[in-house]
Design a protein around this motif. Structure first.
Motif, PDB file in Angstrom:
ATOM      1  N   SER A   6      -4.496  -0.108  10.491  1.00 15.03           N
ATOM      2  CA  SER A   6      -5.380  -1.114   9.917  1.00 15.03           C
ATOM      3  C   SER A   6      -4.669  -2.466   9.845  1.00 15.03           C
ATOM      4  O   SER A   6      -3.520  -2.567   9.419  1.00 15.03           O
ATOM      5  CB  SER A   6      -5.823  -0.680   8.515  1.00 15.03           C
ATOM      6  N   THR A   7      -5.366  -3.501  10.279  1.00 13.17           N
ATOM      7  CA  THR A   7      -4.803  -4.860  10.241  1.00 13.17           C
ATOM      8  C   THR A   7      -5.240  -5.618   8.989  1.00 13.17           C
ATOM      9  O   THR A   7      -4.811  -6.733   8.755  1.00 13.17           O
ATOM     10  CB  THR A   7      -5.250  -5.655  11.479  1.00 13.17           C
ATOM     11  N   GLU A   8      -6.104  -4.962   8.190  1.00 10.14           N
ATOM     12  CA  GLU A   8      -6.580  -5.611   6.967  1.00 10.14           C
ATOM     13  C   GLU A   8      -5.495  -5.607   5.906  1.00 10.14           C
ATOM     14  O   GLU A   8      -4.759  -4.628   5.746  1.00 10.14           O
ATOM     15  CB  GLU A   8      -7.821  -4.891   6.429  1.00 10.14           C
ATOM     16  N   GLN A   9      -5.416  -6.706   5.166  1.00  9.15           N
ATOM     17  CA  GLN A   9      -4.455  -6.785   4.073  1.00  9.15           C
ATOM     18  C   GLN A   9      -4.920  -5.879   2.931  1.00  9.15           C
ATOM     19  O   GLN A   9      -6.094  -5.910   2.562  1.00  9.15           O
ATOM     20  CB  GLN A   9      -4.342  -8.223   3.567  1.00  9.15           C
ATOM     21  N   PRO A  10      -4.029  -5.051   2.402  1.00  4.57           N
ATOM     22  CA  PRO A  10      -4.438  -4.175   1.298  1.00  4.57           C
ATOM     23  C   PRO A  10      -4.849  -4.980   0.076  1.00  4.57           C
ATOM     24  O   PRO A  10      -4.345  -6.078  -0.167  1.00  4.57           O
ATOM     25  CB  PRO A  10      -3.168  -3.357   1.010  1.00  4.57           C
ATOM     26  N   GLU A  11      -5.776  -4.404  -0.691  1.00  5.76           N
ATOM     27  CA  GLU A  11      -6.241  -5.079  -1.896  1.00  5.76           C
ATOM     28  C   GLU A  11      -5.102  -5.222  -2.901  1.00  5.76           C
ATOM     29  O   GLU A  11      -4.291  -4.324  -3.084  1.00  5.76           O
ATOM     30  CB  GLU A  11      -7.386  -4.282  -2.531  1.00  5.76           C
ATOM     31  N   ASN A  12      -5.070  -6.400  -3.540  1.00  7.71           N
ATOM     32  CA  ASN A  12      -4.093  -6.673  -4.593  1.00  7.71           C
ATOM     33  C   ASN A  12      -2.651  -6.549  -4.107  1.00  7.71           C
ATOM     34  O   ASN A  12      -1.737  -6.310  -4.891  1.00  7.71           O
ATOM     35  CB  ASN A  12      -4.307  -5.743  -5.797  1.00  7.71           C
ATOM     36  N   GLY A  13      -2.452  -6.674  -2.791  1.00  7.35           N
ATOM     37  CA  GLY A  13      -1.094  -6.606  -2.257  1.00  7.35           C
ATOM     38  C   GLY A  13      -0.413  -5.285  -2.541  1.00  7.35           C
ATOM     39  O   GLY A  13       0.783  -5.239  -2.844  1.00  7.35           O
ATOM     40  N   ASP A  14      -1.144  -4.170  -2.459  1.00  4.89           N
ATOM     41  CA  ASP A  14      -0.610  -2.842  -2.772  1.00  4.89           C
ATOM     42  C   ASP A  14       0.603  -2.540  -1.908  1.00  4.89           C
ATOM     43  O   ASP A  14       0.511  -2.418  -0.686  1.00  4.89           O
ATOM     44  CB  ASP A  14      -1.699  -1.788  -2.547  1.00  4.89           C
ATOM     45  N   LEU A  15       1.763  -2.395  -2.553  1.00  7.49           N
ATOM     46  CA  LEU A  15       3.021  -2.198  -1.838  1.00  7.49           C
ATOM     47  C   LEU A  15       3.039  -0.880  -1.086  1.00  7.49           C
ATOM     48  O   LEU A  15       3.546  -0.795   0.035  1.00  7.49           O
ATOM     49  CB  LEU A  15       4.193  -2.253  -2.825  1.00  7.49           C
ATOM     50  N   ILE A  16       2.475   0.169  -1.693  1.00  9.19           N
ATOM     51  CA  ILE A  16       2.476   1.479  -1.034  1.00  9.19           C
ATOM     52  C   ILE A  16       1.674   1.427   0.255  1.00  9.19           C
ATOM     53  O   ILE A  16       2.099   1.947   1.302  1.00  9.19           O
ATOM     54  CB  ILE A  16       1.920   2.556  -1.989  1.00  9.19           C
ATOM     55  N   GLU A  17       0.514   0.796   0.197  1.00 12.24           N
ATOM     56  CA  GLU A  17      -0.307   0.694   1.413  1.00 12.24           C
ATOM     57  C   GLU A  17       0.414  -0.109   2.489  1.00 12.24           C
ATOM     58  O   GLU A  17       0.353   0.211   3.676  1.00 12.24           O
ATOM     59  CB  GLU A  17      -1.657   0.056   1.082  1.00 12.24           C
ATOM     60  N   MET A  18       1.116  -1.164   2.102  1.00 11.78           N
ATOM     61  CA  MET A  18       1.861  -1.972   3.071  1.00 11.78           C
ATOM     62  C   MET A  18       2.985  -1.154   3.703  1.00 11.78           C
ATOM     63  O   MET A  18       3.207  -1.210   4.914  1.00 11.78           O
ATOM     64  CB  MET A  18       2.437  -3.207   2.365  1.00 11.78           C
ATOM     65  N   GLU A  19       3.690  -0.361   2.895  1.00 11.47           N
ATOM     66  CA  GLU A  19       4.760   0.477   3.424  1.00 11.47           C
ATOM     67  C   GLU A  19       4.208   1.540   4.353  1.00 11.47           C
ATOM     68  O   GLU A  19       4.824   1.861   5.380  1.00 11.47           O
ATOM     69  CB  GLU A  19       5.531   1.119   2.272  1.00 11.47           C
ATOM     70  N   ASP A  20       3.055   2.119   4.008  1.00 12.61           N
ATOM     71  CA  ASP A  20       2.434   3.116   4.874  1.00 12.61           C
ATOM     72  C   ASP A  20       2.065   2.517   6.230  1.00 12.61           C
ATOM     73  O   ASP A  20       2.242   3.153   7.273  1.00 12.61           O
ATOM     74  CB  ASP A  20       1.181   3.699   4.211  1.00 12.61           C
ATOM     75  N   ALA A  21       1.561   1.299   6.206  1.00 10.41           N
ATOM     76  CA  ALA A  21       1.188   0.640   7.467  1.00 10.41           C
ATOM     77  C   ALA A  21       2.425   0.416   8.338  1.00 10.41           C
ATOM     78  O   ALA A  21       2.391   0.607   9.568  1.00 10.41           O
ATOM     79  CB  ALA A  21       0.487  -0.684   7.179  1.00 10.41           C
ATOM     80  N   GLU A  22       3.525   0.015   7.705  1.00  9.22           N
ATOM     81  CA  GLU A  22       4.768  -0.189   8.455  1.00  9.22           C
ATOM     82  C   GLU A  22       5.276   1.130   9.030  1.00  9.22           C
ATOM     83  O   GLU A  22       5.756   1.186  10.176  1.00  9.22           O
ATOM     84  CB  GLU A  22       5.833  -0.800   7.541  1.00  9.22           C
ATOM     85  N   ALA A  23       5.181   2.199   8.241  1.00 12.21           N
ATOM     86  CA  ALA A  23       5.628   3.517   8.704  1.00 12.21           C
ATOM     87  C   ALA A  23       4.787   3.976   9.888  1.00 12.21           C
ATOM     88  O   ALA A  23       5.324   4.516  10.877  1.00 12.21           O
ATOM     89  CB  ALA A  23       5.548   4.526   7.568  1.00 12.21           C
ATOM     90  N   GLU A  24       3.475   3.773   9.823  1.00 12.57           N
ATOM     91  CA  GLU A  24       2.610   4.165  10.937  1.00 12.57           C
ATOM     92  C   GLU A  24       2.961   3.398  12.205  1.00 12.57           C
ATOM     93  O   GLU A  24       2.973   3.966  13.304  1.00 12.57           O
ATOM     94  CB  GLU A  24       1.142   3.930  10.562  1.00 12.57           C
ATOM     95  N   SER A  25       3.267   2.127  12.051  1.00 12.09           N
ATOM     96  CA  SER A  25       3.653   1.325  13.212  1.00 12.09           C
ATOM     97  C   SER A  25       4.931   1.864  13.839  1.00 12.09           C
ATOM     98  O   SER A  25       5.061   1.927  15.076  1.00 12.09           O
ATOM     99  CB  SER A  25       3.846  -0.138  12.808  1.00 12.09           C
ATOM    100  N   GLU A  26       5.887   2.280  12.995  1.00 16.56           N
ATOM    101  CA  GLU A  26       7.135   2.839  13.511  1.00 16.56           C
ATOM    102  C   GLU A  26       6.883   4.151  14.242  1.00 16.56           C
ATOM    103  O   GLU A  26       7.474   4.414  15.300  1.00 16.56           O
ATOM    104  CB  GLU A  26       8.122   3.067  12.362  1.00 16.56           C
ATOM    105  N   ILE A  27       6.011   4.982  13.676  1.00 12.92           N
ATOM    106  CA  ILE A  27       5.699   6.273  14.311  1.00 12.92           C
ATOM    107  C   ILE A  27       5.057   6.049  15.680  1.00 12.92           C
ATOM    108  O   ILE A  27       5.400   6.721  16.669  1.00 12.92           O
ATOM    109  CB  ILE A  27       4.767   7.102  13.399  1.00 12.92           C
ATOM    110  N   ILE A  28       4.136   5.103  15.742  1.00 13.91           N
ATOM    111  CA  ILE A  28       3.479   4.794  17.018  1.00 13.91           C
ATOM    112  C   ILE A  28       4.506   4.339  18.049  1.00 13.91           C
ATOM    113  O   ILE A  28       4.501   4.787  19.210  1.00 13.91           O
ATOM    114  CB  ILE A  28       2.399   3.715  16.817  1.00 13.91           C
ATOM    115  N   ALA A  29       5.432   3.479  17.608  1.00 12.49           N
ATOM    116  CA  ALA A  29       6.457   2.978  18.520  1.00 12.49           C
ATOM    117  C   ALA A  29       7.350   4.109  19.016  1.00 12.49           C
ATOM    118  O   ALA A  29       7.703   4.169  20.211  1.00 12.49           O
ATOM    119  CB  ALA A  29       7.296   1.908  17.832  1.00 12.49           C
ATOM    120  N   LEU A  30       7.721   5.015  18.126  1.00  9.51           N
ATOM    121  CA  LEU A  30       8.542   6.158  18.536  1.00  9.51           C
ATOM    122  C   LEU A  30       7.799   7.040  19.529  1.00  9.51           C
ATOM    123  O   LEU A  30       8.372   7.496  20.536  1.00  9.51           O
ATOM    124  CB  LEU A  30       8.930   6.987  17.292  1.00  9.51           C
TER     125      LEU A  30
END
Length: 575
Positions: free
Chosen positions: A539-563
């Protein structure tokens, strides 16, 4: 816990019941009471005439009769403690308000005796017993102080009373009486303070009442009970981060005092001193201070004792101390490795003699967890430490125990193996002892932590290992082998597991072992699962209220895709 001063009932002479001038009702009451005292086994004091007779004496204006009544209450309740009602407590509470010291001390002794019963503890507080007890704690008479504090101590053992006592104004006089020169008063007061340390709110009330410097000063008491109460109270107070900060900033001698108490002859004091240091060692500065204060050798001695609670308290403490990287070398040099490894074994209760405390399975499990976690901490930052831990037999012990250990122990053991597997110098050795065959079944554990740690250990072993023969042999077995573990993790819908599996596959592909690469290419379930990960949408949408967990999950998914993309590229390039 509370004890009443023995002298409070020192005079039981029936002569005290006689007065020169008695009202008719008082004379009759004395007669009834005398008959009861001579034949007390024939009737129940709390439900018959003797109680009413004694109550008559309580309401007398004759102070001698009041004293006799109070002494009788104290003697009877010392020998016969049971749940009572308001009819019994009311006259005793009235006697507490007498200006006469003898009446006060005997009445508070009676109330303290009854306060051993849980139902009575509640009723005494509900009927307003705290207020007169607090007044008596401030009495100039030491005997009165002693009995009043002893009663408060007993009342404070009931959870329903703790907050009421804390809010009643009792803590300030209790703290003052903890400094009493009378050891009985001091013992009762510190026991009461200890009973007030079992909740966050009460601990804060104690700190506000100025209890910390008093408790710390009394660590040097010659009375073992006072040492125990104060050490345990400080241990409980140190559970809270803010209180630890206050202790560290205002009590510079605390750590050294606790270290010294680990050398005392009393097991209960040694145990609580180690536990207090464990709690203080939750903070980085104290982790260093304990080592600097000479705490390692006493901890090592306690850790090798045959008393389960001493072992548990010391190994829990060394676990926290070992978190600090600067403490790793001193702990190893002090000789902790082999004793820690020895704690991983199953305790043989069949060899225990009558004087050796029995170790419960729960205590053994907790000890094992602390011991292996300490070894993991010590292995964290040094190749030399990792090697020393392996040479001490830690891995061999884990291999022999981990498959049948409780899941909490499995989690700690697999986490330790994962850390050791980071060592380039140890990977070949770990593979040579077939540790993969132990880890593979654990990747299918019902415990997610055990699964993740086991997968991470396999992944760490797969990086730059040189010889991938062990992975080839274990491709399909045991229990589905490496291929089964990869399939489960790749399709788990768990970001951590997916990342571990994708990263491990990349290490296999980059390792260049043709046989292993061929096995991966021919296992369609794995290839399909990697393809699915490679095309996952983030998802390219910014998480509501700047949720840190959602942002970290998005980064982790991007890393998994790259791997996954890199793995697929290597699979195609090696066809």
């Amino acid at each position: 816990m509370g004890c009443c001063c023995s002298s409070c009932c020192g005079d039981n002479s029936q002569d005290r019941l006689y007065a020169p001038l008695l009202a008719e009702s008082e004379r009759e009451a004395v007669s009834v009471l005398l008959r009861y005292l001579e034949n007390r086994g024939e009737e129940d004091f709390f439900s018959s005439g003797p109680l009413r007779a004694l109550t008559t004496l309580v309401y007398s204006s004759n102070v001698d009769l009041q004293r006799s009544a109070a002494l009788a209450f104290a003697e009877i309740t010392e020998k016969d403690v049971q749940a009572v009602n308001e009819e019994t407590l009311s006259p005793i509470l009235l006697l507490l308000q007498s200006p006469d010291f003898e009446v006060q001390r005997a009445a508070s002794a009676a109330l303290g005796n009854l306060a051993v019963n849980n139902d009575n503890k509640i009723l005494i507080v509900e009927m307003g017993g705290l207020e007169p007890l607090i007044k008596q704690m401030q009495s100039p008479n030491v005997e009165v102080q002693c009995n009043a504090v002893g009663c408060i101590t007993n009342l404070a053992t009931h959870d329903d009373n703790k907050v009421k006592i804390a809010r009643s104004g009792a803590l300030v006089p209790l703290t003052k009486l903890a400094k009493s020169k009378d050891e009985r008063v001091q013992r009762n007061a510190t026991g009461a303070l200890l009973n007030m340390t079992h909740s966050d709110e009460n601990r804060q009330e104690l700190v506000n009442a100025g209890a910390i410097p008093v408790l710390v000063a009394l660590l040097q008491s010659e009375d073992a009970d006072v040492q125990y109460y104060c050490t345990t109270a400080l241990s409980n107070i140190a559970v809270d981060a803010m209180n630890r900060k206050i202790l560290a900033e205002t009590e510079p001698k605390l750590i050294s005092c606790l270290v010294q108490l680990m050398n005392t002859s009393k097991v209960k004091v040694q145990c609580q001193a180690a536990l207090a240091l464990r709690n203080m060692a939750s903070d980085e500065k104290c982790q260093l201070e304990i080592v600097q204060a000479g705490g390692l050798l006493p901890l090592l001695r306690l850790l090798q004792s045959d008393v389960p609670q001493l072992i548990l308290s010391s190994v829990a403490c060394i676990r926290n101390i070992s978190i600090h990287a600067d403490n790793e070398a001193p702990i190893i040099e002090a000789g902790f490795l082999k004793p820690l490894v020895a704690l991983l074994k199953k305790h043989d209760s069949t060899n225990a003699n009558a004087t050796t405390p029995v170790m419960t399975s729960a205590t053994e499990e907790e000890i094992q967890c602390h011991a292996i976690s300490t070894l993991r901490n010590l292995a964290a930052s040094s190749e030399r430490n990792k090697k020393a831990i392996v040479e001490a037999g830690a891995v061999d012990k884990c291999i022999s125990l981990v498959l049948t250990a409780p899941s909490s122990v499995q989690s700690e053991m697999t986490a330790c193996i994962a850390v050791l597997a980071l060592s380039d110098e140890l990977k070949s050795y770990l593979l040579s002892i077939n540790i993969i065959n132990i880890l593979i079944p654990l990747t299918n554990s019902p415990n997610p932590e055990v699964q993740g740690n086991s997968g991470a250990a396999i992944g760490n072993l797969s990086s730059k290992v040189g010889n991938y023969g062990g992975f080839v042999k274990a491709w399909e077995a045991p229990e589905g082998g490496i291929s089964g573990y990869l399939k489960r993790f790749l399709t788990s819908n768990d970001l951590i597991f997916e990342h571990i599996a994708a990263w491990t596959l990349l290490q296999f592909m980059e390792g260049g072992d043709k046989t292993l690469i061929s096995l991966i290419q021919s296992t369609s379930d794995i290839v399909v699962a990697v393809q699915a990960l490679s095309v996952r949408e983030v998802s390219t949408e910014q998480p509501e209220n700047g949720d840190l967990i959602e942002m970290e999950d998005a980064e982790a998914e991007s890393e998994i895709i790259a791997l996954a993309v890199r793995v697929l590229k290597l699979i195609d390039e090696n066809r």
